[in-house]
Design an enzyme around this catalytic site. Structure first.
Site, PDB file in Angstrom:
ATOM      1  N   ASP A 139      38.386  13.061 -48.085  1.00  0.00           N
ATOM      2  CA  ASP A 139      39.063  14.693 -48.193  1.00  0.00           C
ATOM      3  C   ASP A 139      39.008  15.184 -46.771  1.00  0.00           C
ATOM      4  OD1 ASP A 139      36.237  14.581 -48.301  1.00  0.00           O
ATOM      5  OD2 ASP A 139      36.475  16.654 -49.783  1.00  0.00           O
ATOM      6  N   HIS A 140      37.865  15.027 -46.170  1.00  0.00           N
ATOM      7  CA  HIS A 140      37.503  15.538 -44.705  1.00  0.00           C
ATOM      8  C   HIS A 140      36.260  14.860 -44.072  1.00  0.00           C
ATOM      9  CE1 HIS A 140      34.069  17.972 -46.528  1.00  0.00           C
ATOM     10  NE2 HIS A 140      34.818  18.240 -47.366  1.00  0.00           N
TER      11      HIS A 140
ATOM     12  N   SER B 294      37.426  20.602 -48.896  1.00  0.00           N
ATOM     13  CA  SER B 294      38.000  19.663 -50.030  1.00  0.00           C
ATOM     14  C   SER B 294      39.419  20.177 -50.281  1.00  0.00           C
ATOM     15  CB  SER B 294      37.048  19.633 -51.017  1.00  0.00           C
ATOM     16  OG  SER B 294      35.887  18.905 -50.815  1.00  0.00           O
TER      17      SER B 294
ATOM     18  N   HIS C  47      28.534  15.388 -51.506  1.00  0.00           N
ATOM     19  CA  HIS C  47      28.589  16.617 -51.084  1.00  0.00           C
ATOM     20  C   HIS C  47      26.999  17.069 -51.096  1.00  0.00           C
ATOM     21  CE1 HIS C  47      29.278  20.917 -51.138  1.00  0.00           C
ATOM     22  NE2 HIS C  47      30.849  20.814 -51.122  1.00  0.00           N
TER      23      HIS C  47
ATOM     24  N   GLU D 133      34.613  12.051 -51.032  1.00  0.00           N
ATOM     25  CA  GLU D 133      33.989  13.247 -50.440  1.00  0.00           C
ATOM     26  C   GLU D 133      33.291  13.237 -49.198  1.00  0.00           C
ATOM     27  OE1 GLU D 133      33.011  17.015 -49.544  1.00  0.00           O
ATOM     28  OE2 GLU D 133      33.862  16.615 -51.696  1.00  0.00           O
TER      29      GLU D 133
END
Length: 617
Positions: free
Chosen positions: A486-487, A317, A432, A277
């Site tokens: 994911d990013h 995500s 996150h 994440e």
């Protein structure tokens, strides 16, 4: 005494003034960005934004104007005063709530509130967790202030509705009110021009913040809600045949000969696919980022295969999931994962591997319903799922879900009995917002950047703990480990929403299934997150025909590139530099010195062709 027939213009004026107030609140909340604007920009923000404010005002006024017209035909005792007051009060609460939510959303995501957050309504707990770092007391105070100010403005500007004068007939009253209703057409359309107003009409500056500040939030939300998912394509820059041909040329290999690089000792290894994440490349030393934040990932990069120039396809995500597991590009202003009937037509690594005997399991410490991810994953055909409800409450942080070391412990325990070959996907979450971690902080500070940096360090710590045990397991020697983000993230550095730095992410291949001679290799070519699917399948000697937007990273392209989407725009990265483009005013945001017009054209072609593919799904 107020004139009864001034109610409609007074009502229109009330909403117009209120929208000006909310715009001022936005500029004050982002005072640092406002202060950095060139002289005169603030006045132009209000001036240019007035047309969109008037359009939103007209839309909100349609129902009251219509009710007023109908009420004018009724006896005085039946006039619907309470209905008008109730309607206005409800709208006032909604507009104030949107305004306050937008203040913090813009700080975090870099774009004004639109329909995007509505896809999270089925998981309110995760929505709250995402706002964990928001100054809730301040925002609550602003909400109360806006509500109180709105009530005061309504009383001062609109006030009570007088009865119809005795000498004034109802027919004349209805006619007058219908004329006011008809006049709304002009502000509804934003003027008398041929094409109705849209967001681009309020864009006036080369600085994205100034343009964003001129937008009207309720209008923006409504407009994105009404966008169709089946056409027409709003990103039409050239004939479709030209866009298709341009994209095909982008995927042309540098050599006509197929690549023969073999990274694996076997064509049927176990695949452990770990999605990290928000692991921005800015905090990973092996991709040129800060040192000592991800020592375990960096160690794997030195002994595995490291790709140093990979870019995420999107900035959320759910977009990263589709890019990684289906090799499918992201869409501006929406996401294909919102449309289950479309994701059912996507290729998926899980299905591709299932066809050759792989057993699968998907692990996530949060709720899979978040952002509609579960419908996508169920359609992918995973055999088993483990999510938040499968973990004890004591193993979770206060808002988001199971801590990452708890997630890895579950994966490690389950793999002892997992049938082989397996395709196991694990998605971390501790990095996150709100960045809560169960170990002492390594880096000093309590600001958001320090909290984020510590959360990334914790996930890396949990990963190292997992790997030390995994290497002792019998399945390790026949396992390929894929580690990828994911990013990226705006932090550290508070990069602009469109910045390429925000999208650069790590990708490392490791595990016992790697050939000894492959260890330590570094690939620096520019590529996309979407290319991982085809790369993995090629290494497993499986077909990639369904993954048309994915390219084998080990077969160099003639023109290496990476395409990414942000809110309603795109970035195109090549060896000559980066160009970013805003779809609303259809203007370049920033272009490096050596970037050519051809590169911009390629980015436009990719966006047009990929969105057309999304519409056809």
């Amino acid at each position: 005494m107020r004139n009864r027939f001034a109610f409609q213009p007074r009502y229109f004026l009330f909403w117009l003034v209120y929208f000006v107030v909310t715009k001022a609140a936005f500029l004050l909340y982002h005072a640092a960005k406002t202060a950095a604007l060139p002289a005169g920009s603030v006045a132009r923000i209000f001036g240019y934004g007035l047309r969109l404010d008037a359009s939103a005002t007209a839309y909100l006024s349609v129902v009251p104007f219509l009710v007023f017209a109908v009420g004018s035909a009724l006896p005085a005792r039946w006039f619907p005063r309470r209905l008008l007051s109730f309607y206005s009060a409800v709208l006032g609460v909604v507009v104030a709530f949107f305004t306050v939510a937008d203040l913090e959303l813009y700080r975090t995501w870099g774009f004004r509130l639109d329909a995007t957050p509505l896809q999270y309504l089925n998981s309110p707990g995760e929505m709250a967790a995402s706002a964990g770092s928001a100054p809730l007391l301040l925002l609550t105070g602003i909400l109360a202030g806006l509500l109180g100010l709105g009530w005061w403005l309504y009383k001062k500007i609109v006030g009570p509705i007088p009865d119809l004068p005795p000498h004034f007939g109802r027919a004349r009253a209805v006619l007058a009110s219908v004329l006011y209703l008809a006049l709304l057409v002009v502000p509804l359309r934003g003027g008398l021009q041929q094409i109705p107003i849209n967001q681009s009409d309020v864009y006036f500056s080369a600085l994205p913040f100034a343009n964003h500040a001129a937008l009207n939030v309720p209008w923006n939300v409504a407009q994105t809600l009404l966008l169709s998912d089946n056409g027409p394509n709003p990103y039409q820059f050239m004939p479709d045949s030209v866009a298709t041909r341009t994209v095909q040329q982008l995927y042309a290999p540098a050599s006509a000969l197929p690549d023969t690089t073999r990274l694996l000792r076997t064509s049927r290894p176990n695949v452990l696919f770990i999605i990290l994440e928000s692991f921005t490349g800015k905090l990973v030393a092996s991709t040129g980022g800060e040192t000592n934040v991800t020592p375990n990932l960096d160690s794997l990069a030195r002994t595995g295969v490291c790709f140093t120039n990979i870019y995420a396809a999107g900035d959320r995500s759910q977009k990263g999931l589709v890019a990684l597991l289906s090799g499918y590009p992201s869409q501006p202003a929406t996401s294909i994962i919102k449309y289950p009937r479309k994701t059912e037509h996507l290729p998926h690594l899980c299905r591709s591997l299932e066809q050759v005997g792989y057993k699968s399991h998907y692990y996530y410490g949060g709720e899979l319903a978040f952002a509609n991810m579960k419908s996508y994953l169920v359609a992918a055909g995973y055999d088993q799922f483990t999510e938040r409800a499968d973990f004890a409450r004591s193993e979770q942080n206060s808002k988001w879900g199971a801590h990452d070391h708890v997630l890895f412990d579950r994966v490690l325990r389950d793999l002892q009995a997992q049938p082989t070959p397996f395709f196991v996907t694990a998605f971390t979450l501790s990095s996150h917002e709100p960045f809560e971690i169960p170990i002492p902080r390594k880096f000093k500070g309590t600001d958001e950047t320090a909290l984020f940096r510590n959360s990334v360090y914790y996930t890396d710590w949990a990963l190292g703990r997992f790997l030390r045990s995994a290497r002792q397991q019998p399945w390790w020697d026949n396992t390929l480990l894929v580690l990828v983000a994911d990013h990226g993230h705006t932090l550290p550095g508070n990069d602009p929403n469109e910045s390429y730095r925000k999208f650069r992410i790590p990708l490392v291949l490791a595990g016992g299934a790697l050939r000894p001679e492959a260890r330590g290799r570094v690939y620096g070519q520019i590529a996309s997150q979407t290319d991982i699917a085809a790369t993995l399948l090629r290494q497993l000697q499986l077909p990639t025909t369904g993954y048309v937007w994915s390219h084998d990273l080990l077969q160099p392209l003639r023109r290496p590139f990476a395409f990414y989407c942000f809110s309603d725009g795109f970035g195109m990265v090549s060896p000559t530099g980066v160009v970013t483009f805003d779809n609303v005013p259809r203007k370049v945001i920033k272009s490096d010195t050596l970037v050519t017009k051809e590169q911009l054209r390629q980015g436009q072609a990719f966006e047009q062709a990929s969105f057309e593919d999304f519409l056809r799904k």
